[in-house]
Design a protein around this motif. Structure first.
Motif, PDB file in Angstrom:
ATOM      1  N   HIS A 205       0.657  -0.802  -0.078  1.00 38.92           N
ATOM      2  CA  HIS A 205      -0.128   0.158  -0.367  1.00 38.92           C
ATOM      3  C   HIS A 205       0.870   1.081  -0.127  1.00 38.92           C
ATOM      4  N   TYR A 210       3.197   2.137   6.026  1.00 33.51           N
ATOM      5  CA  TYR A 210       2.392   3.698   6.714  1.00 33.51           C
ATOM      6  C   TYR A 210       3.739   5.336   7.625  1.00 33.51           C
ATOM      7  N   ARG A 217       3.207   4.427  16.466  1.00 37.86           N
ATOM      8  CA  ARG A 217       3.519   3.327  16.931  1.00 37.86           C
ATOM      9  C   ARG A 217       4.066   3.721  18.174  1.00 37.86           C
ATOM     10  N   PHE A 234      -6.735  -3.702  11.677  1.00 36.41           N
ATOM     11  CA  PHE A 234      -6.868  -2.471   9.995  1.00 36.41           C
ATOM     12  C   PHE A 234      -5.317  -2.300  10.234  1.00 36.41           C
ATOM     13  N   SER A 235      -4.277  -4.032  10.587  1.00 44.04           N
ATOM     14  CA  SER A 235      -3.205  -4.137  10.632  1.00 44.04           C
ATOM     15  C   SER A 235      -2.093  -3.973   9.647  1.00 44.04           C
ATOM     16  N   TYR A 236      -2.405  -4.444   8.244  1.00 44.65           N
ATOM     17  CA  TYR A 236      -1.732  -4.364   7.617  1.00 44.65           C
ATOM     18  C   TYR A 236      -0.792  -5.467   7.988  1.00 44.65           C
ATOM     19  N   PHE A 240       1.866  -1.756  14.131  1.00 46.86           N
ATOM     20  CA  PHE A 240       1.205  -1.529  15.738  1.00 46.86           C
ATOM     21  C   PHE A 240       1.459  -3.111  16.737  1.00 46.86           C
ATOM     22  N   ASP A 256      -7.420  -8.265   9.506  1.00 44.96           N
ATOM     23  CA  ASP A 256      -6.899  -7.481   8.147  1.00 44.96           C
ATOM     24  C   ASP A 256      -8.352  -7.968   6.771  1.00 44.96           C
ATOM     25  N   THR A 257      -8.360  -7.296   5.927  1.00 43.04           N
ATOM     26  CA  THR A 257      -9.506  -7.494   4.668  1.00 43.04           C
ATOM     27  C   THR A 257      -8.459  -8.478   3.508  1.00 43.04           C
ATOM     28  N   GLY A 284     -10.735 -10.650   7.321  1.00 45.10           N
ATOM     29  CA  GLY A 284     -12.044 -10.468   7.377  1.00 45.10           C
ATOM     30  C   GLY A 284     -12.050  -8.373   7.439  1.00 45.10           C
ATOM     31  N   ASP A 285     -13.422  -7.897   7.325  1.00 43.50           N
ATOM     32  CA  ASP A 285     -13.936  -7.353   7.408  1.00 43.50           C
ATOM     33  C   ASP A 285     -14.377  -6.710   8.579  1.00 43.50           C
ATOM     34  N   ALA A 286     -13.330  -5.620   9.678  1.00 46.97           N
ATOM     35  CA  ALA A 286     -13.623  -5.112  10.938  1.00 46.97           C
ATOM     36  C   ALA A 286     -14.374  -5.056  11.466  1.00 46.97           C
ATOM     37  N   ASP A 306      -7.720   1.669  12.630  1.00 47.66           N
ATOM     38  CA  ASP A 306      -6.392   2.610  11.864  1.00 47.66           C
ATOM     39  C   ASP A 306      -6.880   2.421  11.091  1.00 47.66           C
ATOM     40  N   PRO A 308      -8.318   2.868   7.294  1.00 49.86           N
ATOM     41  CA  PRO A 308      -8.210   3.410   5.369  1.00 49.86           C
ATOM     42  C   PRO A 308      -8.688   4.742   6.040  1.00 49.86           C
TER      43      PRO A 308
HETATM   44  N1  SAH Z   1      -1.657   0.609  10.913  1.00 49.38           N
HETATM   45  C1  SAH Z   1      -1.362  -0.266   9.677  1.00 49.38           C
HETATM   46  C2  SAH Z   1      -1.744   0.753   8.451  1.00 49.38           C
HETATM   47  C3  SAH Z   1      -3.061   0.472   8.272  1.00 49.38           C
HETATM   48  S1  SAH Z   1      -4.230   0.874   6.697  1.00 49.38           S
HETATM   49  C4  SAH Z   1       0.448   0.305  10.250  1.00 49.38           C
HETATM   50  O1  SAH Z   1       0.832   0.927  10.580  1.00 49.38           O
HETATM   51  O2  SAH Z   1       0.881  -0.405   9.096  1.00 49.38           O
HETATM   52  C5  SAH Z   1      -5.246   0.314   7.080  1.00 49.38           C
HETATM   53  C6  SAH Z   1      -5.166  -1.087   6.306  1.00 49.38           C
HETATM   54  O3  SAH Z   1      -6.838  -1.663   6.143  1.00 49.38           O
HETATM   55  C7  SAH Z   1      -4.893  -2.622   5.134  1.00 49.38           C
HETATM   56  O4  SAH Z   1      -4.217  -2.643   5.867  1.00 49.38           O
HETATM   57  C8  SAH Z   1      -6.567  -2.310   4.525  1.00 49.38           C
HETATM   58  O5  SAH Z   1      -6.077  -4.347   4.042  1.00 49.38           O
HETATM   59  C9  SAH Z   1      -7.795  -2.692   5.611  1.00 49.38           C
HETATM   60  N2  SAH Z   1      -8.526  -3.318   5.465  1.00 49.38           N
HETATM   61  C10 SAH Z   1      -9.593  -1.513   4.451  1.00 49.38           C
HETATM   62  N3  SAH Z   1     -10.585  -2.240   5.051  1.00 49.38           N
HETATM   63  C11 SAH Z   1     -10.941  -2.813   5.896  1.00 49.38           C
HETATM   64  C12 SAH Z   1     -12.142  -3.578   6.195  1.00 49.38           C
HETATM   65  N4  SAH Z   1     -12.824  -3.269   6.178  1.00 49.38           N
HETATM   66  N5  SAH Z   1     -11.649  -4.044   7.245  1.00 49.38           N
HETATM   67  C13 SAH Z   1     -10.636  -4.771   7.562  1.00 49.38           C
HETATM   68  N6  SAH Z   1      -9.124  -4.144   6.984  1.00 49.38           N
HETATM   69  C14 SAH Z   1      -9.961  -3.237   6.300  1.00 49.38           C
END
Ligand code: SAH
Length: 402
Positions: A205, A210, A217, A234-236, A240, A256-257, A284-286, A306, A308
């Motif tokens: 990404h 990030y 962090r 939203f761990s990417y 964190f 994360d998705t 999955g969807d958070a 965190d 998007p």
């Molecule tokens: N905290 C991370 C950055 C997060 S970026 C870091 O410090 O590196 C946002 C992340 O959310 C992305 O990895 C993306 O794949 C994920 N994402 C987007 N929509 C989502 C959803 N509905 N559920 C879970 N994850 C999602």
């Protein structure tokens, strides 16, 4: 140089001079009075009041709502290779002053409008540079910029990651590829605050990592020691999570998705010396996963959120606010009393004040009391230009939840 009479001239509609005078770097199409001269999209333009007073100089694109992006307010400052060199030098000087090398091998060298270089992003990952060209104006100067970056930094390679939707508004297709030197390998290993991370510069990404969350962090980690279980939504790629485990948290649950992001998160956790018993990955969807975890009776000492960017246009702000409120509500319900919520929004359209109100509304609905411990912003290699409030986009809150 002075004012070149052959350069196209943009006369502002009366009443639209003020932002330009105050060094806001954008001229919106609504401010257009009249265009004169050999106008060319991506080319330079002189900005005048309707009465004929020169105000600024920039580049033009009639396809964009942002008709011109301004480069200088000094009539004597021409836009040539020496101009771009001075701006890059200034950006580099500002980063050097931060002594970032003591904290990280990856940081933002150029943050577009904030560094007086509208439309240009340059990130450094060890000895590779990643360049993002967001506008037609920058596209024109790309060869010059690449040459200067090579000269300044002697990188192993400069790689372009202009695969961003905003280019469409400029009439530009996405583009990725080598601009100079070598292509980055599949994985680059960076060091941030003593932690190691694999970054995929070609497919990850943004430009791979990030970087704007670096300081946050570190701040978050200060509240995670002794935590039995941390939820990292939203761990990417687990940035964190690694900070949390290194700070002394027992276990982290990443959500994360993206399966690829989670796979890299698992690798990054291992890379920093933590075993499989220290984390769990949920793909999955958070919005759904957090509800599920609540239904299962799981509770956490800390929840990190965190997400998007939810708000891309003013028209979607309401919907975005509902999204932020819902996810914060779900997170708050999962925090055990006395635990912490670490929550972010990277939507520029959501002001820090609005974000706080949204979290307030979520806490109200969750029936929880929250004390704000810290207010967070973007890392200092992503400076906020005073004349360009749009450059303030990342905000976060660390709150204790009762
Ligand atoms: N905290 C991370 C950055 C997060 S970026 C870091 O410090 O590196 C946002 C992340 O959310 C992305 O990895 C993306 O794949 C994920 N994402 C987007 N929509 C989502 C959803 N509905 N559920 C879970 N994850 C999602």
């Amino acid at each position: 140089m002075g004012i070149d009479r052959d350069t196209p001239r943009l006369y502002l509609k009366p009443g639209h001079e003020r932002p330009v005078r105050r060094h806001h770097p954008w001229v919106f199409s609504g401010a257009l009075g009249r265009l004169e001269g050999p106008v060319e999209d991506g080319g330079l333009v002189e900005i005048y009041t309707m009465a004929g007073e020169w105000l600024a100089r920039g580049y033009l694109n009639r396809r964009s709502q942002i008709l011109a992006r301004l480069l200088t307010w000094d009539p004597e400052e021409g836009i040539d290779a020496a101009f771009w060199r001075r701006r890059l030098e200034r950006a580099w000087e500002a980063r050097r002053a931060l002594r970032l090398e003591e904290q990280t091998t990856a940081y933002r060298l150029v943050f577009a409008e904030s560094d007086g270089l509208p439309g240009l992003i340059v990130d450094r990952y060890n000895d590779f540079l990643i360049l993002q060209s967001l506008t037609l104006g920058i596209e024109r100067w790309k060869p010059t910029l690449v040459r200067l970056l090579e000269e300044f930094f002697g990188p192993r390679g400069i790689y372009e990651r202009s695969d961003v939707d905003v280019r469409e508004k400029e009439g530009l297709p996405p583009r990725c590829g080598v601009l100079a030197g070598e292509a980055p390998p599949d994985r680059v290993l960076i060091l941030e605050h003593g932690h190691r991370f694999y970054v995929d510069l070609r497919r990850g990404h943004k430009t791979g990592f990030y970087l704007d969350q670096r300081e946050n962090r570190r701040r978050a980690a200060a509240y995670l020691w002794g935590a039995e279980e941390v939820l990292n939504a939203f761990s990417y790629t687990g940035a964190f999570a690694v900070y949390a485990l290194a700070a002394g948290a027992r276990r982290v649950v990443n959500v994360d998705t993206s399966a690829e992001a989670l796979a890299l998160a698992a690798e990054n956790i291992r890379l920093n010396g933590f075993g499989a018993d220290r984390f769990e990955n949920i793909e999955g969807d958070a919005f759904e996963v957090l509800r599920q975890l609540y239904a299962e009776g799981r509770r956490f000492d800390a929840v990190i959120l965190d997400p998007p960017k939810f708000a891309y246009a003013q028209a979607h702000l309401q919907r975005a606010a509902r999204g932020y409120k819902d996810i914060n509500l779900q997170a708050l319900r999962l925090v055990r009393p006395g635990g912490v919520l670490i929550t972010f929004s990277c939507s520029g359209l959501v002001s820090p004040e609005l974000f706080q109100k949204i979290v307030f509304a979520a806490a109200e609905d969750a029936g929880r009391e929250v004390q704000i411990l810290e207010k967070l912003s973007q890392a200092p290699d992503h400076p906020i230009r005073l004349t360009f409030p749009e450059s303030e986009y990342l905000k976060g809150l660390i709150g204790r939840v009762w």
